[in-house]
Design a protein around this motif. Structure first.
Motif, PDB file in Angstrom:
ATOM      1  N   ASP A 100       0.862  -1.186   0.000  1.00 60.75           N
ATOM      2  CA  ASP A 100       0.000   0.000   0.000  1.00 60.75           C
ATOM      3  C   ASP A 100       0.900   1.238   0.000  1.00 60.75           C
ATOM      4  OD1 ASP A 100      -1.563   2.261   0.839  1.00 60.75           O
ATOM      5  OD2 ASP A 100      -3.066   0.895   1.651  1.00 60.75           O
ATOM      6  N   THR A 101       0.902   1.952  -1.113  1.00 55.21           N
ATOM      7  CA  THR A 101       1.811   3.102  -1.270  1.00 55.21           C
ATOM      8  C   THR A 101       1.642   4.132  -0.160  1.00 55.21           C
ATOM      9  OG1 THR A 101       1.775   2.830  -3.677  1.00 55.21           O
ATOM     10  CG2 THR A 101       2.558   4.942  -2.821  1.00 55.21           C
ATOM     11  N   SER A 102       0.400   4.475   0.152  1.00 52.23           N
ATOM     12  CA  SER A 102       0.131   5.477   1.181  1.00 52.23           C
ATOM     13  C   SER A 102       0.551   4.980   2.564  1.00 52.23           C
ATOM     14  CB  SER A 102      -1.354   5.834   1.186  1.00 52.23           C
ATOM     15  OG  SER A 102      -1.652   6.760   2.210  1.00 52.23           O
ATOM     16  N   PHE A 107       4.406   4.733   7.115  1.00 48.61           N
ATOM     17  CA  PHE A 107       5.250   3.876   7.943  1.00 48.61           C
ATOM     18  C   PHE A 107       6.696   4.358   7.944  1.00 48.61           C
ATOM     19  CE2 PHE A 107       8.288   0.368   8.157  1.00 48.61           C
ATOM     20  CZ  PHE A 107       7.998  -0.146   9.413  1.00 48.61           C
ATOM     21  N   VAL A 108       7.246   4.597   6.768  1.00 48.91           N
ATOM     22  CA  VAL A 108       8.644   5.045   6.682  1.00 48.91           C
ATOM     23  C   VAL A 108       8.799   6.422   7.321  1.00 48.91           C
ATOM     24  CG1 VAL A 108      10.548   5.624   5.125  1.00 48.91           C
ATOM     25  CG2 VAL A 108       9.075   3.668   4.616  1.00 48.91           C
ATOM     26  N   LYS A 135       3.054  12.877  12.589  1.00 49.87           N
ATOM     27  CA  LYS A 135       2.803  12.220  13.870  1.00 49.87           C
ATOM     28  C   LYS A 135       3.940  12.539  14.844  1.00 49.87           C
ATOM     29  CE  LYS A 135       0.244   8.448  11.659  1.00 49.87           C
ATOM     30  NZ  LYS A 135      -1.075   8.857  12.184  1.00 49.87           N
ATOM     31  N   TYR A 136       3.894  11.918  16.027  1.00 52.81           N
ATOM     32  CA  TYR A 136       4.905  12.126  17.053  1.00 52.81           C
ATOM     33  C   TYR A 136       5.363  10.779  17.611  1.00 52.81           C
ATOM     34  CZ  TYR A 136       3.619  17.081  17.231  1.00 52.81           C
ATOM     35  OH  TYR A 136       3.392  18.406  16.907  1.00 52.81           O
ATOM     36  N   GLU A 168       5.616   1.329  14.932  1.00 50.85           N
ATOM     37  CA  GLU A 168       4.317   1.233  14.282  1.00 50.85           C
ATOM     38  C   GLU A 168       3.649   2.601  14.209  1.00 50.85           C
ATOM     39  OE1 GLU A 168       0.083  -1.214  14.796  1.00 50.85           O
ATOM     40  OE2 GLU A 168       1.738  -1.520  16.204  1.00 50.85           O
ATOM     41  N   ALA A 169       3.102   2.907  13.038  1.00 57.07           N
ATOM     42  CA  ALA A 169       2.398   4.180  12.845  1.00 57.07           C
ATOM     43  C   ALA A 169       0.951   4.028  13.296  1.00 57.07           C
ATOM     44  CB  ALA A 169       2.458   4.594  11.384  1.00 57.07           C
TER      45      ALA A 169
END
Length: 201
Positions: A100-102, A107-108, A135-136, A168-169
């Motif tokens: 999943d590209t998005s 994630f990266v 995110k944080y 993990e995002a």
């Protein structure tokens, strides 16, 4: 020979020995410091992406950086902190993220923080660090969101941390509510409210 003269000669002799020891220690210290500076300068000439590329245990993460375009960001002059999972850690990454590209970009991006943030294993305070994906992550000692930092090195445009696992995002609150609206009635109500407000705006 009088005792006074003998004592003077002994004092002079020990003074020479003391000076010789001090000079020797100074030369050793200078050499160690020069070695340290040389090592630091070697890293200072590299970008984050170059340093990642030089580490064979980070080859999988390097490919993910290239796939998501973050390799170009880490080649820039801006400072970042990278939390790079090893190949072993990424072996358990879900194919649903990889395909999943998005999701993969999120994630990266969850492993790249703005600015150069030094890891201090002795620290007992917790810091929240902003990430490039919006995110944080929390940093407490040598733990990033509960994942341990294996090693850390400063380079020309930031800090590269090798991680024993991946970070993990977590979904945003609105995404979590929307994705669980079928499981919880209250989440369905909140999700509908959010949708109505969004239309009004």
């Amino acid at each position: 020979m009088s005792i006074t003269i003998l004592l003077k000669k002994m004092t002079i002799r020990y003074s020479y020995l003391l000076v010789l020891c001090m000079v020797t220690l100074s030369m050793i210290s200078c050499k160690n410091w020069d070695d340290r500076l040389m090592s630091t300068n070697d890293n200072a000439t590299q970008t984050l992406i170059a340093k990642v590329s030089s580490q064979s245990e980070l080859s999988t993460f390097k490919s993910l950086l290239e796939k998501t375009g973050y390799d170009k960001l880490l080649a820039s002059s801006k400072n970042f902190t990278v939390y790079a999972p090893t190949n072993t850690a990424l072996a358990s990454l879900s194919t649903s993220i990889l395909n999943d590209t998005s999701a993969l970009k999120t994630f990266v991006g969850n492993h790249i923080a703005f600015q150069a943030n030094e890891v201090n294993a002795a620290s007992t305070t917790t810091q929240l660090l902003p990430l490039v994906n919006g995110k944080y992550v929390s940093m407490s000692g040598d733990m990033i969101n509960g994942v341990k930092v294996i090693s850390s090195v400063f380079v020309g445009n930031g800090v590269l941390n090798t991680m024993g696992g991946f970070i993990e995002a977590k979904p945003s609150l609105s995404k979590f509510i929307t994705s669980t609206r079928g499981s919880y009635k209250q989440n369905g109500f909140v999700a509908d409210s959010i949708a109505r407000i969004t239309k009004l705006v």
